[in-house]
Scaffold this motif. Structure first.
Motif, PDB file in Angstrom:
ATOM      1  N   ILE A 127       6.166  -1.897  37.343  1.00  0.00           N
ATOM      2  CA  ILE A 127       6.409  -1.315  36.026  1.00  0.00           C
ATOM      3  C   ILE A 127       5.566  -0.081  35.751  1.00  0.00           C
ATOM      4  N   TYR A 128       5.959   0.582  34.651  1.00  0.00           N
ATOM      5  CA  TYR A 128       5.205   1.682  34.047  1.00  0.00           C
ATOM      6  C   TYR A 128       3.877   1.075  33.542  1.00  0.00           C
ATOM      7  N   PRO A 129       2.716   1.567  34.002  1.00  0.00           N
ATOM      8  CA  PRO A 129       1.427   0.887  33.769  1.00  0.00           C
ATOM      9  C   PRO A 129       1.001   0.740  32.299  1.00  0.00           C
ATOM     10  N   VAL A 130       1.526   1.584  31.415  1.00  0.00           N
ATOM     11  CA  VAL A 130       1.115   1.549  30.000  1.00  0.00           C
ATOM     12  C   VAL A 130       1.331   0.157  29.386  1.00  0.00           C
ATOM     13  N   TYR A 131       2.415  -0.505  29.753  1.00  0.00           N
ATOM     14  CA  TYR A 131       2.725  -1.796  29.136  1.00  0.00           C
ATOM     15  C   TYR A 131       1.596  -2.799  29.366  1.00  0.00           C
ATOM     16  N   ILE A 132       1.114  -2.872  30.592  1.00  0.00           N
ATOM     17  CA  ILE A 132       0.063  -3.846  30.883  1.00  0.00           C
ATOM     18  C   ILE A 132      -1.285  -3.371  30.365  1.00  0.00           C
ATOM     19  N   ASP A 133      -1.641  -2.120  30.671  1.00  0.00           N
ATOM     20  CA  ASP A 133      -2.983  -1.652  30.305  1.00  0.00           C
ATOM     21  C   ASP A 133      -3.215  -1.717  28.793  1.00  0.00           C
ATOM     22  N   SER A 134      -2.195  -1.399  28.003  1.00  0.00           N
ATOM     23  CA  SER A 134      -2.378  -1.451  26.548  1.00  0.00           C
ATOM     24  C   SER A 134      -2.597  -2.895  26.087  1.00  0.00           C
ATOM     25  N   ASN A 135      -1.998  -3.847  26.777  1.00  0.00           N
ATOM     26  CA  ASN A 135      -2.217  -5.252  26.426  1.00  0.00           C
ATOM     27  C   ASN A 135      -3.585  -5.741  26.897  1.00  0.00           C
ATOM     28  N   VAL A 136      -4.067  -5.184  28.002  1.00  0.00           N
ATOM     29  CA  VAL A 136      -5.421  -5.515  28.460  1.00  0.00           C
ATOM     30  C   VAL A 136      -6.428  -5.062  27.398  1.00  0.00           C
ATOM     31  N   MET A 137      -6.234  -3.851  26.881  1.00  0.00           N
ATOM     32  CA  MET A 137      -7.167  -3.275  25.899  1.00  0.00           C
ATOM     33  C   MET A 137      -7.264  -4.107  24.630  1.00  0.00           C
TER      34      MET A 137
ATOM     35  N   ASN B 141     -15.508  -2.492  22.779  1.00  0.00           N
ATOM     36  CA  ASN B 141     -14.376  -3.376  23.037  1.00  0.00           C
ATOM     37  C   ASN B 141     -14.397  -3.679  24.539  1.00  0.00           C
ATOM     38  N   GLU B 142     -14.916  -4.867  24.865  1.00  0.00           N
ATOM     39  CA  GLU B 142     -15.150  -5.166  26.281  1.00  0.00           C
ATOM     40  C   GLU B 142     -13.866  -5.393  27.070  1.00  0.00           C
TER      41      GLU B 142
ATOM     42  N   ALA C 136      -3.824  -9.629  27.730  1.00  0.00           N
ATOM     43  CA  ALA C 136      -3.372  -9.856  29.115  1.00  0.00           C
ATOM     44  C   ALA C 136      -4.123 -10.995  29.802  1.00  0.00           C
ATOM     45  N   GLY C 137      -5.232 -11.446  29.208  1.00  0.00           N
ATOM     46  CA  GLY C 137      -6.014 -12.510  29.834  1.00  0.00           C
ATOM     47  C   GLY C 137      -7.008 -11.938  30.818  1.00  0.00           C
ATOM     48  N   THR C 138      -7.178 -12.616  31.943  1.00  0.00           N
ATOM     49  CA  THR C 138      -8.153 -12.141  32.924  1.00  0.00           C
ATOM     50  C   THR C 138      -7.447 -11.732  34.210  1.00  0.00           C
ATOM     51  N   LEU C 139      -8.092 -10.810  34.922  1.00  0.00           N
ATOM     52  CA  LEU C 139      -7.522 -10.298  36.167  1.00  0.00           C
ATOM     53  C   LEU C 139      -7.794 -11.296  37.283  1.00  0.00           C
ATOM     54  N   GLU C 140      -6.735 -11.746  37.931  1.00  0.00           N
ATOM     55  CA  GLU C 140      -6.902 -12.734  39.005  1.00  0.00           C
ATOM     56  C   GLU C 140      -7.022 -12.035  40.352  1.00  0.00           C
ATOM     57  N   GLU C 141      -7.374 -12.834  41.360  1.00  0.00           N
ATOM     58  CA  GLU C 141      -7.645 -12.237  42.665  1.00  0.00           C
ATOM     59  C   GLU C 141      -6.451 -11.510  43.271  1.00  0.00           C
ATOM     60  N   ASN C 142      -5.256 -11.976  42.923  1.00  0.00           N
ATOM     61  CA  ASN C 142      -4.058 -11.326  43.468  1.00  0.00           C
ATOM     62  C   ASN C 142      -3.698 -10.044  42.724  1.00  0.00           C
TER      63      ASN C 142
END
Ligand SMILES: *Cc1c(COP(=O)(O)O)cnc(C)c1O
Length: 339
Positions: A131-141, A5-6, A145-151
């Motif tokens: 925020i508590y990081p779980v919310y974003i990281d679980s959506n990245v997985m 899962n990339e 979440a889309g792609t990580l931008e420079e900011n």
């Protein structure tokens, strides 16, 4: 060939805690005689309430006896705990829940991290920031979440700033969001939302068909009687919100592991074709398939939090942590910091 899962490869490393560790180590070398109070990574420090210990010992004895032994329990949790939760955390505040709306789990991290299983991969996501990081990281997985931008921000995530300029109170965004995470009392800012403020979010969700994922892990720390303990204290919230609770910060269960999630029967989300599907049905299916329940011993321990002795012991522990918070705040303020 098995493919990975990339989406996992998109996750940046977390340098915060290793940076803190480096700074602490440097300080230790340059100040060998100083005592260090570590305030970087949180965990509870007080042992479990006595009422929980006694209940858990008793549960162990039951499992040791052929006549009272229990194996697999219900995936959703035992009735005795669900009933105690409904009576003490909800009915006491005028919120009526049916037992099938409460799902006992091994903690709020699992549930806030897994809830995305029942949501499509292309929902837009909103978070208050920081925020508590779980919310974003679980959506990245899950590729949501889309792609990580420079900011350092994700392209499919709407960040709602909570800064000293707005007194850490998030403002309603001008665009619509499909799935919105709110955490109150907030980790990391400690802010609470008044009934008026929370009502704005529920109304936003109802108007925009947004699903609110409400993390109330710090509910037990609310001191002001006017602050809502549950999002369901706001009219209409059962139609737009899932609520997550945890016994970790309430009763020192960080190592024992127990929490619960409320998915109201009337809460629905759409299929692409526009049909409305009850999320309770999907979460129940998800839990029955991937989770085999929280241990009996743990659930007996959690139930004991609601006994008169348990309540008094929990209050004493929370008062102790609140006193620590006061000491930290006053110490920092005395050093001239704005906290
Ligand atoms: C600690 C914490 C959790 C996780 O709690 P567990 O029940 O121990 O998994 C969830 N949300 C927030 C905001 C927390 O601080």
């Amino acid at each position: 060939m098995a493919l990975v899962n990339e989406h996992y490869l998109k996750l940046p490393g977390s340098y915060l805690f290793s940076d803190i560790a480096k700074k602490v180590n440097t300080f230790k070398i340059t100040h060998p005689k100083q005592d260090i109070i570590r305030m970087g990574i949180g965990d509870v420090t007080r042992p479990l309430p006595k009422a929980c210990i006694e209940a858990m010992h008793k549960a162990v004895e039951e499992l040791a006896n052929k006549n009272t032994f229990r194996g697999y329990g219900p995936e959703q949790g035992y009735d005795f705990l669900i009933e105690a939760i409904i009576k003490n955390d909800y009915a006491s505040r005028g919120i009526h829940l049916s037992p099938t709306e409460v799902f006992v789990s091994d903690g709020a991290k699992s549930d806030t991290g897994n809830i995305g299983d029942i949501l499509r991969h292309d929902n837009s996501v909103g978070v208050t920031d920081p925020i508590y990081p779980v919310y974003i990281d679980s959506n990245v997985m899950s590729g949501r979440a889309g792609t990580l931008e420079e900011n350092g921000k994700w392209s499919n995530v709407v960040y709602i700033p909570c800064t000293s300029e707005n007194d850490f109170i998030p403002q309603i965004p001008d665009k619509r969001i499909d799935v919105l995470y709110l955490c109150y009392p907030n980790n990391p800012t400690g802010t609470t939302l008044s009934k008026e403020e929370l009502k704005k979010w529920v109304n936003y969700a109802l108007a925009n068909d947004t699903l609110i994922l409400f993390d109330a892990a710090y509910e037990a720390y609310i001191q002001n009687p006017d602050i809502p303990h549950s999002i369901y204290e706001i009219k209409g919230a059962k139609k737009c919100a899932i609520e997550f609770r945890s016994f970790s910060k309430t009763a020192g269960f960080t190592g024992v592991r127990c929490g619960y999630t409320v998915v109201p029967k009337e809460l629905t989300a759409a299929t692409l074709a526009g049909d409305r599907i009850p999320l309770n049905r999907l979460w129940n299916r998800r839990q029955c398939t991937k989770f085999n329940g929280t241990s009996y011993i743990t659930q007996r321990g959690a139930e004991a939090i609601y006994s008169p002795e348990g309540k008094a012991q929990v209050k004493e522990t929370i008062d102790y942590y609140m006193e620590n918070a006061k000491i930290m705040r006053e110490g920092h303020e005395a050093k001239g910091m704005k906290v």
